[in-house]
Structure formats: structure tokens, C-alpha cells
Design a protein around this motif. Structure first.
Motif, PDB file in Angstrom:
ATOM      1  N   THR A 110      -5.436  21.861 -20.135  1.00  9.52           N
ATOM      2  CA  THR A 110      -6.287  21.005 -19.321  1.00  9.52           C
ATOM      3  C   THR A 110      -6.764  19.828 -20.162  1.00  9.52           C
ATOM      4  O   THR A 110      -6.803  19.917 -21.390  1.00  9.52           O
ATOM      5  N   GLU A 150     -12.445  27.471 -14.344  1.00 10.23           N
ATOM      6  CA  GLU A 150     -11.545  26.750 -13.449  1.00 10.23           C
ATOM      7  C   GLU A 150     -12.171  25.432 -12.990  1.00 10.23           C
ATOM      8  O   GLU A 150     -11.489  24.414 -12.874  1.00 10.23           O
ATOM      9  N   LEU A 151     -13.480  25.419 -12.762  1.00  9.06           N
ATOM     10  CA  LEU A 151     -14.186  24.190 -12.392  1.00  9.06           C
ATOM     11  C   LEU A 151     -14.085  23.152 -13.506  1.00  9.06           C
ATOM     12  O   LEU A 151     -13.767  21.981 -13.253  1.00  9.06           O
ATOM     13  N   ARG A 182     -10.614  21.821 -13.533  1.00  4.26           N
ATOM     14  CA  ARG A 182     -10.368  20.949 -12.375  1.00  4.26           C
ATOM     15  C   ARG A 182     -11.015  19.577 -12.563  1.00  4.26           C
ATOM     16  O   ARG A 182     -10.428  18.548 -12.225  1.00  4.26           O
ATOM     17  N   ASP A 235      -8.659  17.846 -14.851  1.00 10.74           N
ATOM     18  CA  ASP A 235      -7.355  17.605 -14.221  1.00 10.74           C
ATOM     19  C   ASP A 235      -7.415  16.535 -13.147  1.00 10.74           C
ATOM     20  O   ASP A 235      -6.445  15.810 -12.937  1.00 10.74           O
ATOM     21  N   GLU A 236      -8.546  16.445 -12.444  1.00  8.90           N
ATOM     22  CA  GLU A 236      -8.653  15.479 -11.352  1.00  8.90           C
ATOM     23  C   GLU A 236      -9.087  14.093 -11.830  1.00  8.90           C
ATOM     24  O   GLU A 236      -9.293  13.198 -11.019  1.00  8.90           O
TER      25      GLU A 236
END
Length: 191
Positions: free
Chosen positions: A34, A122-123, A126, A129-130
Motif C-alpha cells: 500500500t 484496511e481503512l 484504502r 490506495d485511493e
């Protein structure tokens, strides 16, 4: 008898090694690549005393091994008003100055959704990643968050079903973010 004891010890050692291998395999299966997104914890209030500050600083240092990490403190009740709604407005104005348009904002609030350590990891992944500039986690004042901050937030999490004082909440969120990094890297801190 000695032979039986020795074979029992070998079997126990073998089970421990197998369990350790399964744990390592499980940890590495949650690991993922990530983008290292900077994380910021914005706290409305004051420090928590030397011992709490030291503990928060330790986890902040650990977080900084993985990505830039910062804690920003916003003055509680900056205009010293008695009206709690007005107090939240003034605190919210200060919090909003610490947030940019490219940040992913997470309110830490007793009415937020529950999240496991893996879900927090995971948050964090993310957010990176976003393509967000930073992940900003906001601890509101004693009466909660101002409306502008609530409206700006991307989501809301709660740290516990219990209400936590700010000193404890600062420590919990900082440790949770460090734990999230170790989960993403498949490191043995989280098991």
C-alpha cells in the motif's frame, strides 16, 4: 519412560512450531502493499500528562517508521463560551483549519461504527490506495464535533462502546494506527 517423555516433548515442540508457522502464514496473508499515506490525529483538548504523553509519543514514533505521523492539538473552547453548541462551533472552526480538501477525514465518535484492527488496517490502506493526501483522525471536544467537521468527515468510527476520556482515546487511536501498519506489513505485533 525417558524415551516417552522425550518423544512427548518433541511432539509438543512440533505442535508449537506448526502453530507458529500457521500464525506467521496468517499474518503474511493479511499483509499487502500500500502507499504510505501520512496520518494525522487532530485532538480537541490538552495533553494528558507526562505519562500519557510519553506513551502516545512512543506509538507516534513507531507509526513514523511506516509513514509520516503527526498529532495536532486544537484548543478546547477557544473563546471560553458557556454555550456548548457555540463551543463546538468554535472548536470545529479550528479543526477545519487543520484539514485540507485532499484529506480523508475519520471522526472518532462514540456514535461511529465499530471497526476491528484488521478493518482499521484496511481503512489506512484504502486511504493510501485511493490517493488521498493524508488520513486525518479527529477526536472532538467534550461535547462532540462541530457540524462543519461532521459534514466534512468521510466516515465515523468509535474506539469503544465505552466513552473514553481524551487521554485514553489519544493513546488508543495512536496504538490502533501503529497496529494497522504492522498488520499491513504482516509483522508479528498483531496476532
Amino acid at each position: 519412560t525417558a524415551l516417552l517423555r522425550a518423544s512427548g516433548a518433541c511432539a509438543r515442540r512440533g505442535r508449537r512450531i506448526a502453530a507458529s508457522a500457521r500464525a506467521a502464514s496468517s499474518a503474511s496473508s493479511t499483509a499487502r502493499s500500500t502507499r504510505a499515506v501520512p496520518l494525522v490525529v487532530v485532538v480537541v483538548g490538552k495533553g494528558g500528562g507526562a505519562k500519557v504523553d510519553d506513551a502516545v509519543d512512543e506509538y507516534a514514533r513507531r507509526c513514523a517508521r511506516y509513514a509520516p505521523f503527526e498529532e495536532k492539538t486544537v484548543k478546547q473552547n477557544p473563546k471560553n463560551v458557556k454555550d456548548t453548541e457555540l463551543q463546538k462551533v468554535h472548536e470545529g472552526e479550528r479543526v477545519m483549519r487543520a484539514i485540507t480538501a485532499r484529506d480523508y477525514v475519520v471522526l472518532l465518535d462514540e456514535r461511529g461504527r465499530d471497526a476491528s484492527s484488521e478493518e482499521v488496517a484496511e481503512l489506512v490502506a484504502r486511504i493510501g490506495d485511493e490517493g488521498y493526501e493524508r488520513g486525518v483522525f479527529v477526536l472532538g471536544g467534550p461535547f462532540g464535533h462541530g457540524k462543519d467537521v461532521i459534514d466534512r468527515a468521510n466516515e465515523s468510527l468509535r474506539l469503544s462502546k465505552m466513552v473514553l476520556n481524551h487521554q485514553v482515546a489519544r493513546l488508543v487511536v495512536t496504538e490502533a494506527l501503529y497496529r494497522a501498519h504492522t498488520i499491513l506489513r504482516g509483522e508479528p505485533y498483531h496476532h
